[in-house]
Design a protein around this motif. Structure first.
Motif, mmCIF file in Angstrom:
data_model
loop_
_atom_site.group_PDB
_atom_site.id
_atom_site.type_symbol
_atom_site.label_atom_id
_atom_site.label_comp_id
_atom_site.label_asym_id
_atom_site.label_seq_id
_atom_site.Cartn_x
_atom_site.Cartn_y
_atom_site.Cartn_z
ATOM 1 N N ASN A 36 0.769 -1.233 0.000
ATOM 2 C CA ASN A 36 0.000 0.000 0.000
ATOM 3 C C ASN A 36 0.808 1.295 0.000
ATOM 4 O O ASN A 36 0.313 2.317 -0.435
ATOM 5 C CB ASN A 36 -0.913 0.017 1.234
ATOM 6 C CG ASN A 36 -1.823 -1.186 1.269
ATOM 7 O OD1 ASN A 36 -2.370 -1.560 0.253
ATOM 8 N ND2 ASN A 36 -1.959 -1.799 2.426
ATOM 9 N N GLU A 37 2.048 1.261 0.509
ATOM 10 C CA GLU A 37 2.737 2.489 0.870
ATOM 11 C C GLU A 37 2.985 3.470 -0.280
ATOM 12 O O GLU A 37 2.276 4.444 -0.435
ATOM 13 C CB GLU A 37 4.061 2.151 1.566
ATOM 14 C CG GLU A 37 3.871 1.486 2.901
ATOM 15 C CD GLU A 37 2.990 2.285 3.843
ATOM 16 O OE1 GLU A 37 3.162 3.516 3.935
ATOM 17 O OE2 GLU A 37 2.114 1.680 4.470
ATOM 18 N N LYS A 87 0.303 4.647 -2.866
ATOM 19 C CA LYS A 87 -0.695 5.667 -2.521
ATOM 20 C C LYS A 87 -0.328 7.017 -3.121
ATOM 21 O O LYS A 87 -1.174 7.897 -3.255
ATOM 22 C CB LYS A 87 -0.803 5.789 -1.001
ATOM 23 C CG LYS A 87 -1.377 4.560 -0.314
ATOM 24 C CD LYS A 87 -1.404 4.756 1.190
ATOM 25 C CE LYS A 87 -1.937 3.520 1.895
ATOM 26 N NZ LYS A 87 -1.920 3.685 3.381
ATOM 27 N N LEU A 88 0.956 7.189 -3.480
ATOM 28 C CA LEU A 88 1.417 8.443 -4.083
ATOM 29 C C LEU A 88 1.008 8.506 -5.546
ATOM 30 O O LEU A 88 0.737 7.478 -6.179
ATOM 31 C CB LEU A 88 2.945 8.536 -3.987
ATOM 32 C CG LEU A 88 3.580 8.472 -2.595
ATOM 33 C CD1 LEU A 88 5.098 8.439 -2.735
ATOM 34 C CD2 LEU A 88 3.132 9.630 -1.729
ATOM 35 N N SER A 89 1.007 9.709 -6.101
ATOM 36 C CA SER A 89 0.862 9.829 -7.550
ATOM 37 C C SER A 89 2.154 9.325 -8.184
ATOM 38 O O SER A 89 3.177 9.189 -7.500
ATOM 39 C CB SER A 89 0.622 11.288 -7.948
ATOM 40 O OG SER A 89 1.794 12.057 -7.695
ATOM 41 N N HIS A 114 5.864 9.547 -6.608
ATOM 42 C CA HIS A 114 6.615 8.302 -6.475
ATOM 43 C C HIS A 114 8.027 8.470 -7.060
ATOM 44 O O HIS A 114 9.028 8.091 -6.439
ATOM 45 C CB HIS A 114 5.857 7.192 -7.201
ATOM 46 C CG HIS A 114 6.226 5.817 -6.776
ATOM 47 N ND1 HIS A 114 5.427 4.722 -7.012
ATOM 48 C CD2 HIS A 114 7.332 5.310 -6.173
ATOM 49 C CE1 HIS A 114 6.005 3.635 -6.539
ATOM 50 N NE2 HIS A 114 7.173 3.960 -6.038
ATOM 51 N N ARG A 123 5.283 -0.474 -9.515
ATOM 52 C CA ARG A 123 3.903 -0.415 -10.001
ATOM 53 C C ARG A 123 3.596 -1.458 -11.077
ATOM 54 O O ARG A 123 2.477 -1.514 -11.577
ATOM 55 C CB ARG A 123 3.616 0.988 -10.545
ATOM 56 C CG ARG A 123 3.630 2.054 -9.466
ATOM 57 C CD ARG A 123 3.418 3.451 -10.000
ATOM 58 N NE ARG A 123 3.355 4.418 -8.920
ATOM 59 C CZ ARG A 123 2.227 4.905 -8.386
ATOM 60 N NH1 ARG A 123 1.061 4.508 -8.865
ATOM 61 N NH2 ARG A 123 2.287 5.769 -7.395
#
Length: 268
Positions: free
Chosen positions: A222-223, A226-228, A232, A254
């Motif tokens: 999840n960590e 969660k960023l765009s 990232h 990703r």
């Protein structure tokens, strides 16, 4: 009786009264390195015959200890620091003692990974102790593949000259997970860095002994995701990567083609 006796991992005060009692009572003390063990034994005024028992003579030394035990002697086995058998010599001896039906017991005490696990701030309910990574890349990848999707905290030991390579291997195999790097547990320069795998350590020249704690497989998903994508990429650039390597790392995290991620980096 043979006693596997835990000794301090750093601070010599971290030894139990029972351990001292046993070391004073036995006929012989088997040591990983007699010079190292003498620092502890002299501190507590323990004078006993010492014999070497280490990974290079383990089988021969184990057989000799069995003969001594059968002749009626009581023996304590200690390693340079911490609990024997746990990533230290002793495993050959435990198997031989069992096969020969010779009595043995353990005197519990210090071991480095327990305080490191606490200091990590990661989940302590379920964990797997892996120890030192193999030397060969193929062996490392085969080992880590077994634990990649395990939903529990993973614990590794690392020597200072291996630390940066070990962290890179863990990142390559696990991706960007929360992790903790603990050094010199109980010693003067004890320290901990709580990081994300792939992030650059503050300490550029590692010194001392290290414990690496890595979060489990399902938690880790999840960590950074969660960023765009731009955030990232920026995370890795901020932590020392150039843009090309950051794009590669994000694509890996990703599970996207590098060309797809590269589009987000053009104006950065």
């Amino acid at each position: 009786m043979l006693y596997f006796v835990s000794t301090p991992v750093g601070n010599l005060k971290d030894i139990s009264l029972r351990a001292l009692e046993v070391l004073k009572s036995v006929d012989v003390i088997a040591c990983e390195d007699t010079r190292t063990s003498l620092k502890l034994l002299n501190r507590y005024e323990i004078k006993k015959p010492l014999v070497a028992y280490h990974k290079f003579n383990e089988t021969v030394a184990a057989e000799k200890l069995i003969r001594e035990l059968k002749s009626g002697k009581n023996i304590a086995l200690i390693t340079d620091a911490g609990t024997p058998v746990v990533s230290d010599p002793g495993n050959v001896l435990t198997k031989l003692l069992r096969d020969e039906n010779v009595e043995f017991t353990a005197i519990p005490g210090a071991t480095a990974f327990v305080p490191a696990l606490i200091l990590s701030g990661l989940d302590t309910q379920r964990f797997a102790f892996i120890g030192f990574l193999p030397d060969k890349k193929k062996d490392r990848e085969e080992l880590l593949a077994k634990y990649k999707n395990l939903d529990m905290t993973l614990i590794f030991y690392s020597a200072p000259h291996d630390l940066l390579g070990d962290l890179n291997t863990l990142y390559e195999n696990f991706g960007a997970r929360k992790a903790s790097v603990c050094k010199e547990i109980t010693k003067l320069h004890e320290g901990v860095e709580r990081i994300t795998l792939g992030e650059k350590l503050k300490e550029e020249e590692p010194k001392g002994e290290y414990v690496i704690i890595v979060e489990g497989g399902k938690e880790a998903e999840n960590e950074l995701l969660k960023l765009s994508v731009e955030e990232h990429i920026a995370f890795y650039i901020k932590n020392g990567m150039d843009k090309k390597d950051a794009v590669k790392a994000v694509a890996k995290d990703r599970k996207l083609p590098k060309s797809e991620v590269y589009k987000f980096s053009v104006d950065m």
